[in-house]
Design an enzyme around this catalytic site. Structure first.
Site, PDB file in Angstrom:
ATOM      1  N   HIS A  96     -18.552 -13.417  87.770  1.00 40.25           N
ATOM      2  CA  HIS A  96     -18.134 -13.104  89.143  1.00 40.25           C
ATOM      3  C   HIS A  96     -17.163 -11.928  89.218  1.00 40.25           C
ATOM      4  O   HIS A  96     -17.339 -10.994  89.993  1.00 40.25           O
ATOM      5  CB  HIS A  96     -17.498 -14.342  89.797  1.00 40.25           C
ATOM      6  CG  HIS A  96     -17.008 -14.095  91.189  1.00 40.25           C
ATOM      7  ND1 HIS A  96     -15.743 -13.584  91.465  1.00 40.25           N
ATOM      8  CD2 HIS A  96     -17.605 -14.255  92.387  1.00 40.25           C
ATOM      9  CE1 HIS A  96     -15.600 -13.455  92.773  1.00 40.25           C
ATOM     10  NE2 HIS A  96     -16.713 -13.856  93.356  1.00 40.25           N
TER      11      HIS A  96
ATOM     12  N   HIS B 161     -18.037  -8.086  90.190  1.00 39.44           N
ATOM     13  CA  HIS B 161     -17.087  -7.521  91.154  1.00 39.44           C
ATOM     14  C   HIS B 161     -15.898  -6.962  90.374  1.00 39.44           C
ATOM     15  O   HIS B 161     -15.403  -7.623  89.467  1.00 39.44           O
ATOM     16  CB  HIS B 161     -16.482  -8.619  92.044  1.00 39.44           C
ATOM     17  CG  HIS B 161     -17.400  -9.237  93.046  1.00 39.44           C
ATOM     18  ND1 HIS B 161     -17.616 -10.595  93.113  1.00 39.44           N
ATOM     19  CD2 HIS B 161     -18.112  -8.702  94.054  1.00 39.44           C
ATOM     20  CE1 HIS B 161     -18.428 -10.865  94.128  1.00 39.44           C
ATOM     21  NE2 HIS B 161     -18.749  -9.740  94.713  1.00 39.44           N
TER      22      HIS B 161
ATOM     23  N   HIS C 220     -18.000  -2.516  93.916  1.00 39.13           N
ATOM     24  CA  HIS C 220     -16.810  -1.973  94.590  1.00 39.13           C
ATOM     25  C   HIS C 220     -16.124  -0.887  93.745  1.00 39.13           C
ATOM     26  O   HIS C 220     -16.238   0.274  94.067  1.00 39.13           O
ATOM     27  CB  HIS C 220     -15.796  -3.056  94.985  1.00 39.13           C
ATOM     28  CG  HIS C 220     -16.370  -4.144  95.826  1.00 39.13           C
ATOM     29  ND1 HIS C 220     -16.999  -3.893  97.021  1.00 39.13           N
ATOM     30  CD2 HIS C 220     -16.436  -5.492  95.639  1.00 39.13           C
ATOM     31  CE1 HIS C 220     -17.415  -5.035  97.542  1.00 39.13           C
ATOM     32  NE2 HIS C 220     -17.091  -6.021  96.727  1.00 39.13           N
TER      33      HIS C 220
ATOM     34  N   ASP D 215     -23.396  -6.525 100.901  1.00 38.77           N
ATOM     35  CA  ASP D 215     -22.315  -7.443 100.540  1.00 38.77           C
ATOM     36  C   ASP D 215     -22.169  -8.614 101.518  1.00 38.77           C
ATOM     37  O   ASP D 215     -22.930  -9.567 101.463  1.00 38.77           O
ATOM     38  CB  ASP D 215     -21.014  -6.635 100.403  1.00 38.77           C
ATOM     39  CG  ASP D 215     -19.909  -7.408  99.702  1.00 38.77           C
ATOM     40  OD1 ASP D 215     -20.152  -8.562  99.313  1.00 38.77           O
ATOM     41  OD2 ASP D 215     -18.800  -6.872  99.532  1.00 38.77           O
TER      42      ASP D 215
HETATM   43 ZN   LIG Z   1     -19.500  -9.397  96.750  1.00 39.09          ZN
END
Ligand SMILES: [Zn+2]
Length: 437
Positions: free
Chosen positions: A212, A241, A278, A329
């Site tokens: 994650h 992420h 990101h 997202d």
């Molecule tokens: Zn996300």
């Protein structure tokens, strides 16, 4: 919802990797894989496209269920409302969603995505367990809900089951709602294996790995996950992420002693199969690390703007030869063109210049940004996508040259109109694996 085109499509103009080509005949097989592309060739047997043809866009990052909280997270209750308070609301809403809800929400969302011009999605899927944190009687139920949604809608899917261990940096205890995200390493690897067996041989589907974040998985967890991947599917995609919020960077430095991307590269063999989602707060050194590795950075402009994340240093990264892709997202916006528009405009405003990269090109800036993010998305999806080329999937968007905004313009002007000014109304059809959706 889809109907087969017999063998292919004839178009006056098609966007190939090196620009627009004229009189192009595209042929595909029964599985929707392109078998031949002939330029300067007219085949009267093929259906005629109503406008220029471009490859369909890949959505590199989606959490389908978050589509349902759009509109429910915009009433600020504190002057300091931020990403973290938004996350609390999202967690609370999540507690009402089971496998049937997940399938319905994802199906409706994926239909929206297709209509908007996405032909593939990478679903970063982290809700595995019931609201009490127990496995469902069928432990794969939530993942199967996503697979079913892809099949019903027709969208191509890279399913990324998420590995989640902790509630924050320093192996923090999980918060209440985070129990739904946690599988033991054994259960996680078994899930991946079963999903891969189930989807094997289907060109529309792929399974990847997703630790994650550095907040939720420690270095040992990442290594264990990679051990399974390297033993079973060593080229499958890995998404994570990273560095979305300043607080995340500060906590990472305080607990792990390094900036997030710096730490990740120190601990994991990041390469072109990785996608860093990101990476908003990256130092120049970190951008260099990512660019040299060949990994893609998955940018989610509308979500990052909605959550007040910050602005990714795009021009610096592209100057280093970095690969970027776009994702929806939180699904506050389901349009590749709006994502590209915002991506470009934020950079223009930030740099106070129109030509963000300062380069000239025969094709318009919208076309160039589209191709750039399309290639990044294809690489991150781990499937043969994004090019009108033999061996790639026949995932195509056909523009409607009769649309009032597109009429009497060149193909490139038409496509730049779509990217900067129009929407899916300017598309006459979306084709996925050779089928009109
Ligand atoms: Zn996300």
């Amino acid at each position: 919802m889809s109907k087969s085109l017999s063998i292919g499509l004839q178009a006056q103009q098609v966007l190939l990797p090196d620009g627009w080509a004229t009189d192009v005949a595209i042929y595909w097989d029964a599985q929707g894989v392109i078998s031949d592309v002939r330029t300067s060739h007219v085949d009267p047997e093929l259906e005629q496209a109503h406008g220029p043809v471009v490859p369909g866009m890949i959505n590199v990052h989606s959490h389908a269920f978050q589509r349902t909280i759009v509109g429910r997270t915009h009433s600020f209750t504190s002057p300091t409302d931020d990403f973290w308070t938004w996350r609390e609301v999202m967690y609370q809403h999540l507690s009402t969603i089971g496998p049937h809800d997940m399938e319905r929400i994802a199906t409706e969302l994926y239909v929206e995505m297709i209509r908007a011009g996405y032909t593939s999605v990478c679903e970063f899927h982290y809700v595995h367990c019931d609201p009490e944190g127990n496995l469902y009687p069928d432990p794969d139920a939530m993942s199967i809900a996503i697979l079913n949604a892809a099949e019903t809608s027709g969208i191509g899917l890279t399913l990324l089951p998420v590995f989640y261990q902790f509630g924050g940096f320093g192996e923090k205890e999980l918060q209440l709602h985070q129990n739904r995200f946690v599988l033991s390493l054994g259960d996680y690897c078994d899930l991946i294996t079963r999903l891969r067996d189930r989807t094997n041989g289907n060109p529309g589907l792929a399974i990847g790995y997703a630790p994650h974040s550095l907040r939720a998985v420690n270095a040992r967890g990442i290594h264990q996950l990679l051990d399974h991947r390297n033993a079973n599917a060593p080229t499958s995609p890995v998404h994570i992420h990273v560095a979305e919020q300043v607080r995340e960077v500060e906590e990472c430095m305080a607990v792990l002693g390094k900036r997030p991307i710096e730490y990740l590269f120190d601990k994991a063999p990041v390469d072109e199969h990785w996608c860093l989602i990101h990476a908003t707060h990256s130092s120049q050194e970190e951008l260099s690390l990512v660019a040299s590795s060949g990994a893609t950075i998955g940018l989610c402009p509308t979500t990052e703007a909605d959550l007040g994340d910050g602005v990714f240093p795009l021009a610096n990264f592209l100057e280093l030869g970095g690969s970027v892709a776009i994702g929806s997202d939180s699904n506050i916006c389901v349009s590749p063109f709006e994502e590209l528009r915002l991506l470009d405009y934020i950079q223009r405003v930030r740099l106070q210049k129109r030509n963000v990269e300062g380069i000239t090109s025969a094709i318009g800036a919208g076309t160039r940004r589209y191709l750039q993010t399309l290639f990044g998305g294809c690489q991150a999806a781990g499937r043969p996508l994004g090019q009108v080329k033999k061996g790639y999937l026949a995932d195509l968007l056909v523009l409607n040259s009769q649309h009032p905004q597109l009429r009497d313009k060149s193909s490139d002007e038409q496509f730049n109109t779509v990217v900067y000014s129009s929407d899916s109304a300017a598309l006459s059809s979306v084709i996925i694996r050779g089928k009109k959706c």
